[in-house]
Scaffold this motif. Structure first.
Motif, short mmCIF file in Angstrom:
data_model
loop_
_atom_site.label_atom_id
_atom_site.label_comp_id
_atom_site.label_asym_id
_atom_site.label_seq_id
_atom_site.Cartn_x
_atom_site.Cartn_y
_atom_site.Cartn_z
N SER A 339 -3.54 -0.73 6.99
CA SER A 339 -3.27 0.53 5.81
C SER A 339 -2.23 0.91 5.67
O SER A 339 -1.76 0.57 4.93
N THR A 342 1.11 -2.46 4.99
CA THR A 342 0.77 -2.47 3.90
C THR A 342 1.42 -1.81 3.29
O THR A 342 1.82 -1.90 1.86
N MET A 343 0.89 -0.10 2.91
CA MET A 343 2.16 0.65 2.68
C MET A 343 3.68 0.50 2.01
O MET A 343 4.21 0.49 1.77
N VAL A 389 -0.94 -1.07 -3.71
CA VAL A 389 -0.61 0.19 -3.44
C VAL A 389 -2.42 0.87 -3.56
O VAL A 389 -2.49 1.11 -2.11
N ALA A 392 -3.97 -0.45 -0.80
CA ALA A 392 -3.51 -0.47 0.39
C ALA A 392 -4.18 0.93 1.55
O ALA A 392 -4.34 0.69 2.73
N VAL A 393 -4.36 1.64 0.46
CA VAL A 393 -5.79 2.80 1.00
C VAL A 393 -6.34 2.43 1.71
O VAL A 393 -7.24 2.28 0.78
#
Lengths: 667, 117, 227
Positions: A339, A342-343, A389, A392-393
């Motif tokens: 995660s 990815t952010m 985005v 990503a969370v």
């Protein structure tokens, strides 16, 4: 045996386009000699012809994949749709994605890289011209092979990500998945070979004075993409072989009863699959990084940042694959790590958006169709990035995953990113490749219908995703559609209408090609462009540059046309030459000895042999052996092929003097 | 007709010369190669011997095998494949692939709890 | 935005010919032109084919890494069926590993001979390398036959599928290498190598060493590291 470039006493190079029949040959196998007709295309090793063929075939698959999408949308326009059965629906979304990703977007990017990279770095061809032809033909035949499944028992139906064990024989009994697996192995060969070829080209064949940080930005992005391909394709190759052996030789890799872990497939696939999406979008980023400066009459803002952020996206792109597996049961630690990673990848992408915006800021904007598509990319891709985005969370992704919200995200980044960028490239470089301008009015209609269409199609998907519509459901029902007017039913219908508009918009591109076919020849420098590929004719001569240019700066072409007369650190560029004059100057100093690689039969024959092997794996061992024999013969033919013809085999040089030049080829 | 005889290996390229220089400075003689090969053979024998010894805890055995494996790996790559004295670009191409493979697949195996027994 | 730092000095004459004899001219090829000093003129000064081979080998690390990881994941998943402890004949595999290792030595000697323009030596060592490779493969075939007879089929268990796939892929790579070596010997004998012979031998050598290096990893991880 070779095409002669015969210098005359006049500065411009004269060309013959006759056929030379060799009187003897170096070894066992002759090289083809035709310079016109279908054979000159089938056996060519010229990067420009190869690029055109890549693009043309990719465009055909764009409409194949688009048609498949329209069928999906037709099925989902109404509740209880009857356009496609469940089984056909599965095949449709699998093939739509497979076609769009592997048979349209990647080859179209390859078309641009093949055509433009040598021109942008001042080379006459790629490092390994025959390997280039091999890439082309393995792609073309691979695409034909996969799609032949439609009439040979049914296409693959496990989704483009083909999760195991659903992809195994008990659950996918037709040959469809095997066609998919083998076809992707073929196109994988194309990409792998192309990657090695283009990396060596970009690193080793630059014109004198062209340091890496003077390379045009599209070449840089294409180079990063080739590295991504180089390292990602082997991973999916492993996955595909495991699946192939599972399905054809009863291996147990994905048999849960034997103790297999289905996540093995997911890891291997997404280890490839995530870099793959950057492979899809970075070429378009490179294209608009050329288009935006040209039509803003300003250099690219922060060229080094754009270069390094491109490399960073490529690198970090390898580290985020398990974000496709947040709901697969990896456990909290793995999920958390991926995660955060990815952010992180949003950062270099954001850098690019900033650089593009600042490129336009303060520029004298010229909204040609290419520019419209480029600006469109910046806007549309940003929307897709924002939904990315939210993925990503990990906690929010757990709600979004397997819903249409995800479909919305990736279509915004893929269509809004990759596709719009490719169309920008088509409009921008059309005069270069074909010597004609595309019609700007039709171009506007093309653009706006595509933009309106794509937003109407994919915008509502955010909503229906959050309303709970799952992916890959072949039908939705009225009583599941939710309450109120703006329920699944409403938005699905909007989406389908949008897809029709999008389809019409796409077709307008073909219309544009048709109505532009009789346009007058394009001017020498239609866009007042900046980079090296424009220091050639439209279209370029076979040998690209009359004289290999010496590069003194980034945006070399621009600096030859414009001189900086500013004072005190201020830049003030005044035009001192027109583009046509720069080109003419090169022609006046043309080189007299130009060596070009010779055409060859073997890449096409090898690709054909590989395809026969693939049919053999599915149908008959005899066929497999036949294919292997053809492939081995082709490999030996390739290795033993003469590089060039003897002096005596050429027509005698004209009495006007000057020695004849010959063609040489290596690989 | 052509020119079989002309296909000699007289290279004269400037770049080739530059590379040749490098080679001559770091030229490994045939004798050296044989010594290296013998060293590798001895290491292999040691690897096998270590597994034959009973009573070695796994925590000691596995790292020592991996170390010996890595030594052999890098000796062949550095000397037999000449990478040690070759261009940084070759090193980049190979080691990025190698390093990437090790990192990516180790992370994958970690998610499978492979290393935590 | 212009970057006009040091540019290579270019005379009008050399500007033309210097770069046109680009990278498509094989080194040493005599076509009547004076290419001395201009052969292999690449931006990095490195050979195209050598760079290509190193890039390819870098990508092969990811291929074999995937196969090795699959094996490592599945190596203990054979249930009651045969496992490594019951099957491995370490002395025999050590012998075949030694053979492959020695083939790397003979390969290096072949490259060395090629650089010295010792044509007979080159062909000799290349042939020996191919023979040693063939001996290795024969050992593999024998080993697999023994395993098969003892009950380890391809589809017996996850362990067996992964083992045969990994070693099978390696074996195919060895076989391709042997074909390349023998083809090289043939082409050298008939004078059909275009360009720098030493470089071609070296390129095949790089591939061969890589195949050996993969086996170094496989031998340790598969055969020696206890399951």
């Amino acid at each position: 045996m070779a095409i002669i470039e015969r210098p005359s006493d006049t500065p411009a190079l004269a060309r013959t386009s006759g056929v030379v029949t060799p009187t003897s040959s170096y070894g066992y196998f002759r090289r083809p000699v035709e310079t016109t007709g279908w054979k000159s295309w089938a056996f060519t090793v010229d990067h420009k012809k190869i690029g055109i063929m890549y693009g043309a075939v990719a465009m055909i698959f764009f409409f194949v994949g688009g048609f498949e999408a329209l069928l999906i949308r037709a099925q989902l326009a109404q509740p209880d749709g009857t356009v496609l059965s469940a089984d056909k629906y599965n095949q449709m979304f699998t093939m739509h994605a497979t076609t769009m990703v592997f048979l349209f977007a990647m080859p179209m990017a390859a078309a641009f890289a093949n055509y433009m990279m040598p021109l942008q770095i001042g080379a006459r061809d790629v490092a390994f011209p025959r390997l280039n032809a091999l890439s082309l033909w393995t792609f073309v035949l691979g695409g034909v092979f996969i799609n032949s499944s439609w009439i040979l028992g049914g296409a693959a139906d496990g989704g483009w990500f083909m999760y195991a064990p659903n992809s195994s024989v008990p659950f996918s009994p037709t040959n469809g998945v095997d066609f998919w697996t083998l076809g992707l192995l073929m196109t994988g060969v194309a990409s792998q070979v192309g990657a090695v070829n283009l990396i060596v080209t970009a690193l080793n064949m630059r014109a004198p004075g062209m340091t890496l940080m003077r390379m045009p930005i599209f070449t840089w992005m294409a180079l990063v993409v080739q590295f991504l391909l180089l390292f990602a394709i082997p991973i999916i190759t492993v996955a595909l072989f495991l699946l192939l052996f599972q399905r054809n030789f009863d291996a147990t890799f994905f048999n849960v009863a034997e103790g297999a872990d289905p996540l093995l497939w997911q890891h291997l696939f997404w280890l490839f699959g995530h870099p793959e999406v950057y492979i899809l979008v970075l070429p378009s980023f490179g294209i608009i990084s050329e288009v935006l400066p040209t039509f803003s009459r300003k250099p690219l803002f922060g060229y080094p940042f754009v270069v390094f952020s491109g490399a960073a996206i490529g690198l970090v792109g390898f580290g985020v694959w398990a974000h496709h597996m947040f709901a697969a049961g990896l456990g909290p630690i793995s999920v958390a790590v991926f995660s955060v990673a990815t952010m992180a990848i949003a950062v270099p992408t954001g850098v690019k958006i900033i650089n593009w915006t600042l490129t336009m800021w303060g520029g004298k904007l010229w909204f040609s169709t290419a520019m419209l598509f480029a600006v469109g990319l910046v806007v549309q891709f940003t929307i897709g990035g924002l939904s990315g985005v939210t993925h990503a969370v990990a906690p929010s992704d757990t709600q979004q995953t397997d819903t249409y919200y995800i479909v919305a995200h990736f279509h915004y980044v893929l269509f809004g990113g990759a596709v719009l960028g490719l169309f920008a490239g088509l409009y921008y470089w059309w005069p270069k490749v074909f010597g004609k301008m595309l019609n700007e009015t039709w171009g506007r209609w093309n653009f706006w219908l595509m933009i309106i269409g794509m937003n109407l199609t994919f915008g509502p998907m955010h909503i229906i995703g959050l309303q709970g519509q799952p992916r890959r459901m072949y039908v939705w029902t009225e009583n599941r559609a939710g309450e109120g007017f703006f329920n699944l039913g409403f938005w699905n219908l909007i989406s389908t209408v949008g897809s029709l508009i999008l389809g019409i918009g796409a077709v307008l591109f073909l219309v544009n090609i048709w109505v532009s076919r009789k346009n007058p020849p394009a001017p020498a420098d239609p866009w007042d462009a900046r980079s090296l590929e424009w220091i050639t004719e439209n279209p370029p001569k076979e040998h690209n540059f009359d004289r290999i240019p010496t590069v003194h700066a980034l945006d070399e072409f621009f600096h030859r046309k414009y001189e900086d007369v500013g004072e005190d650190g201020q830049h003030d560029f005044k035009q001192v030459k027109s583009g046509a004059e720069v080109i003419a100057e090169e022609e006046a100093n043309a080189e007299s000895h130009i060596h070009l690689p010779s055409p060859s039969y073997w890449p096409l024959i090898l690709a054909f042999g590989i395809m026969v092997i693939c049919y053999g794996v599915i149908y008959s061992t005899l066929l497999l052996a036949a294919g292997a024999a053809i492939a081995i013969l082709a490999l030996f033919g390739w290795a033993l092929e003469p590089p060039t013809a003897d002096d005596s085999e050429f027509d005698p040089p004209s009495s006007g003097g000057g020695s004849s030049s010959k063609e040489l080829a290596h690989v | 007709m052509s020119s079989d005889t002309d296909l000699s290996t007289t290279t004269g390229g400037a770049a080739e010369a530059h590379e040749q220089d490098d080679l001559y400075h770091h030229e490994i003689s045939d004798k050296n190669y044989i010594f290296i090969a013998l060293f590798l053979a001895v290491l292999t024998a040691m690897e096998v011997a270590v597994t034959e010894i009973s009573g070695v805890p796994e925590a000691l055995l596995i790292p020592s095998l991996l170390v010996m494996m890595l030594i052999k790996f890098f000796i062949v790559v550095s000397y037999f494949m000449h990478l040690k004295h070759d261009s940084a670009l070759f090193k980049f191409g190979f080691y990025v692939g190698l390093g990437g493979a090790i990192v990516l697949y180790s992370v994958m195996l970690t998610t499978f709890h492979f290393f935590i027994t | 935005m212009s970057d006009t730092t040091t540019d290579p000095p270019v005379t009008p004459e050399s500007e033309g010919t210097d770069t046109v004899v680009a990278d498509v001219v094989p080194a040493g090829y005599d076509d009547g032109q004076d290419h001395i000093g201009l052969v292999h003129h690449t931006s990095t000064g490195l050979s195209n084919t050598k760079l290509a081979m190193w890039l390819f080998l870098g990508s092969e690390c990811l291929l074999f890494g995937g196969l090795i990881s699959t094996y490592m994941l599945y190596r203990n998943r054979q249930g009651d069926a045969l496992g490594p402890d019951q099957l491995w004949d370490i002395p025999f595999t050590s012998a075949t590993s030694f053979v492959l290792l020695m083939s790397s030595l003979t390969m290096v000697l072949a490259v060395s001979a090629a650089k010295r323009k010792d044509e007979r030596g080159t062909r000799l060592w290349l042939t020996v390398t191919a023979l040693l490779g063939g001996l290795f493969l024969a050992g593999q075939v024998y080993e697999f036959t023994v395993f098969y007879r003892e009950g380890l089929g391809y589809t017996t268990s996850l362990f067996s599928s992964s083992f045969y796939t990994l070693t099978g892929f390696h074996g195919v790579h060895v076989a391709v290498g042997i074909i390349m070596l023998l083809a090289l010997v043939g082409m050298l004998a008939k004078g059909r190598i275009i360009g720098d012979k030493a470089e071609t031998v070296e390129m095949v050598g790089l591939y061969w060493h890589f195949v050996d290096v993969v086996w170094i990893v496989i031998f340790t991880l598969v055969y020696l590291v206890p399951a």
